[in-house]
Scaffold this motif. Structure first.
Motif, PDB file in Angstrom:
ATOM      1  N   UNK A 103       0.666  -1.185  -0.131  1.00 32.15           N
ATOM      2  CA  UNK A 103      -0.003   0.050   0.023  1.00 32.15           C
ATOM      3  C   UNK A 103       0.836   1.232   0.173  1.00 32.15           C
ATOM      4  N   UNK A 104       1.178   1.679   1.427  1.00 38.24           N
ATOM      5  CA  UNK A 104       1.842   3.049   1.418  1.00 38.24           C
ATOM      6  C   UNK A 104       3.251   2.879   0.855  1.00 38.24           C
ATOM      7  N   UNK A 105       4.090   1.988   1.148  1.00 41.66           N
ATOM      8  CA  UNK A 105       5.367   1.704   0.971  1.00 41.66           C
ATOM      9  C   UNK A 105       6.351   1.967   2.214  1.00 41.66           C
ATOM     10  N   UNK A 106       5.842   2.934   3.279  1.00 42.24           N
ATOM     11  CA  UNK A 106       6.444   3.184   4.358  1.00 42.24           C
ATOM     12  C   UNK A 106       5.551   3.356   5.420  1.00 42.24           C
ATOM     13  N   UNK A 107       6.196   3.219   6.735  1.00 42.14           N
ATOM     14  CA  UNK A 107       4.970   3.328   7.868  1.00 42.14           C
ATOM     15  C   UNK A 107       4.891   5.034   7.994  1.00 42.14           C
ATOM     16  N   UNK A 108       6.105   5.862   7.794  1.00 43.54           N
ATOM     17  CA  UNK A 108       5.590   7.355   7.866  1.00 43.54           C
ATOM     18  C   UNK A 108       4.443   7.669   6.935  1.00 43.54           C
ATOM     19  N   UNK A 109       4.497   7.229   5.793  1.00 44.75           N
ATOM     20  CA  UNK A 109       3.648   7.303   4.599  1.00 44.75           C
ATOM     21  C   UNK A 109       2.192   7.143   5.092  1.00 44.75           C
ATOM     22  N   UNK A 110       2.117   5.698   5.552  1.00 46.28           N
ATOM     23  CA  UNK A 110       0.898   5.006   5.929  1.00 46.28           C
ATOM     24  C   UNK A 110       0.304   5.941   6.989  1.00 46.28           C
ATOM     25  N   UNK A 111       1.040   6.383   7.904  1.00 45.69           N
ATOM     26  CA  UNK A 111       0.584   7.000   9.117  1.00 45.69           C
ATOM     27  C   UNK A 111      -0.076   8.332   8.529  1.00 45.69           C
ATOM     28  N   UNK A 112       0.746   9.062   8.007  1.00 45.37           N
ATOM     29  CA  UNK A 112       0.356  10.299   7.337  1.00 45.37           C
ATOM     30  C   UNK A 112      -0.918  10.216   6.602  1.00 45.37           C
ATOM     31  N   UNK A 113      -0.885   9.202   5.533  1.00 38.82           N
ATOM     32  CA  UNK A 113      -1.917   9.390   4.397  1.00 38.82           C
ATOM     33  C   UNK A 113      -2.890   8.467   4.536  1.00 38.82           C
ATOM     34  N   UNK A 114      -2.796   7.211   5.381  1.00 41.71           N
ATOM     35  CA  UNK A 114      -3.842   6.383   5.375  1.00 41.71           C
ATOM     36  C   UNK A 114      -4.326   6.285   6.671  1.00 41.71           C
ATOM     37  N   UNK A 115      -3.809   6.810   7.849  1.00 42.09           N
ATOM     38  CA  UNK A 115      -4.428   6.633   8.850  1.00 42.09           C
ATOM     39  C   UNK A 115      -5.134   8.021   9.660  1.00 42.09           C
ATOM     40  N   UNK A 116      -4.096   9.112   9.459  1.00 39.31           N
ATOM     41  CA  UNK A 116      -4.350  10.365  10.225  1.00 39.31           C
ATOM     42  C   UNK A 116      -5.967  10.928   9.666  1.00 39.31           C
ATOM     43  N   UNK A 117      -6.964  10.736  10.518  1.00 41.86           N
ATOM     44  CA  UNK A 117      -8.342  11.439  10.577  1.00 41.86           C
ATOM     45  C   UNK A 117      -9.211  10.385   9.657  1.00 41.86           C
ATOM     46  N   UNK A 118      -8.481   9.301   9.217  1.00 45.28           N
ATOM     47  CA  UNK A 118      -9.240   8.525   8.476  1.00 45.28           C
ATOM     48  C   UNK A 118     -10.258   7.544   9.123  1.00 45.28           C
ATOM     49  N   UNK A 119     -11.565   7.348   8.508  1.00 47.50           N
ATOM     50  CA  UNK A 119     -12.603   6.553   9.422  1.00 47.50           C
ATOM     51  C   UNK A 119     -12.783   5.369   8.685  1.00 47.50           C
ATOM     52  N   UNK A 120     -12.007   4.804   7.859  1.00 49.92           N
ATOM     53  CA  UNK A 120     -11.897   3.561   7.389  1.00 49.92           C
ATOM     54  C   UNK A 120     -10.501   2.867   7.262  1.00 49.92           C
ATOM     55  N   UNK A 121     -10.474   1.908   7.820  1.00 48.69           N
ATOM     56  CA  UNK A 121      -9.147   1.098   8.018  1.00 48.69           C
ATOM     57  C   UNK A 121      -9.584  -0.396   7.342  1.00 48.69           C
ATOM     58  N   UNK A 122      -8.764  -0.552   6.155  1.00 50.66           N
ATOM     59  CA  UNK A 122      -8.931  -1.730   5.290  1.00 50.66           C
ATOM     60  C   UNK A 122      -7.703  -2.498   5.483  1.00 50.66           C
ATOM     61  N   UNK A 123      -7.710  -3.980   5.614  1.00 51.15           N
ATOM     62  CA  UNK A 123      -6.555  -4.872   5.822  1.00 51.15           C
ATOM     63  C   UNK A 123      -6.818  -6.017   4.624  1.00 51.15           C
ATOM     64  N   UNK A 124      -5.794  -6.470   4.045  1.00 49.85           N
ATOM     65  CA  UNK A 124      -5.761  -7.563   3.156  1.00 49.85           C
ATOM     66  C   UNK A 124      -4.557  -8.459   3.383  1.00 49.85           C
ATOM     67  N   UNK A 125      -4.907  -9.673   3.329  1.00 47.01           N
ATOM     68  CA  UNK A 125      -3.839 -10.892   3.259  1.00 47.01           C
ATOM     69  C   UNK A 125      -3.821 -11.561   1.971  1.00 47.01           C
ATOM     70  N   UNK A 126      -2.477 -11.493   1.271  1.00 46.92           N
ATOM     71  CA  UNK A 126      -2.081 -12.424   0.215  1.00 46.92           C
ATOM     72  C   UNK A 126      -1.286 -13.384  -0.012  1.00 46.92           C
TER      73      UNK A 126
END
Length: 126
Positions: A103-126
């Protein structure tokens, strides 16, 4: 309900079905129905109910949708800053590495762009 409607509107859930599940808490829904979505990655379901319970307590998360190898959570109280989100991003990575690796490629980017203020968390396992 808003998060579920958004998942349908964006085509994420193509043919959703409503289910009543005998679980005391939302965090117990996957285990109650025998969901094994993490198995595709070689990981077993052990411990995910504890993680979901923790997130339910801290962020008010609710299981909104389950697909064969995808879990969607509504998050009424997400982290509001990147600093608050970074430790949560590490938890997400431990729970489901794909969200960062594919997804995001790094923890910092994931935290900033995918978690901060987001009301949906999605997880996928492949």
């Amino acid at each position: 309900a808003r998060v579920a409607r958004a998942l349908v509107a964006h085509g994420t859930l193509r043919r959703p079905r409503v289910a009543l599940v005998p679980a005391a808490r939302s965090a117990g829904v996957p285990a109650a129905i025998g969901w094994a979505g993490t198995l595709a990655s070689g990981a077993g379901p052990e411990g995910y109910d504890s993680v979901l319970h923790s997130w339910e307590e801290r962020f008010g998360t609710r299981v909104v949708a389950l697909e064969p190898d995808v879990l969607h959570l509504s998050v009424p109280e997400p982290p509001l800053t990147a600093a608050q989100a970074l430790p949560v991003a590490a938890e997400h990575y431990a729970f489901c590495p794909s969200v960062v690796r594919q997804g995001a490629g790094s923890l910092a980017r994931y935290a900033r762009e995918w978690l901060t203020g987001r009301n949906l968390w999605s997880f996928w396992w492949e």
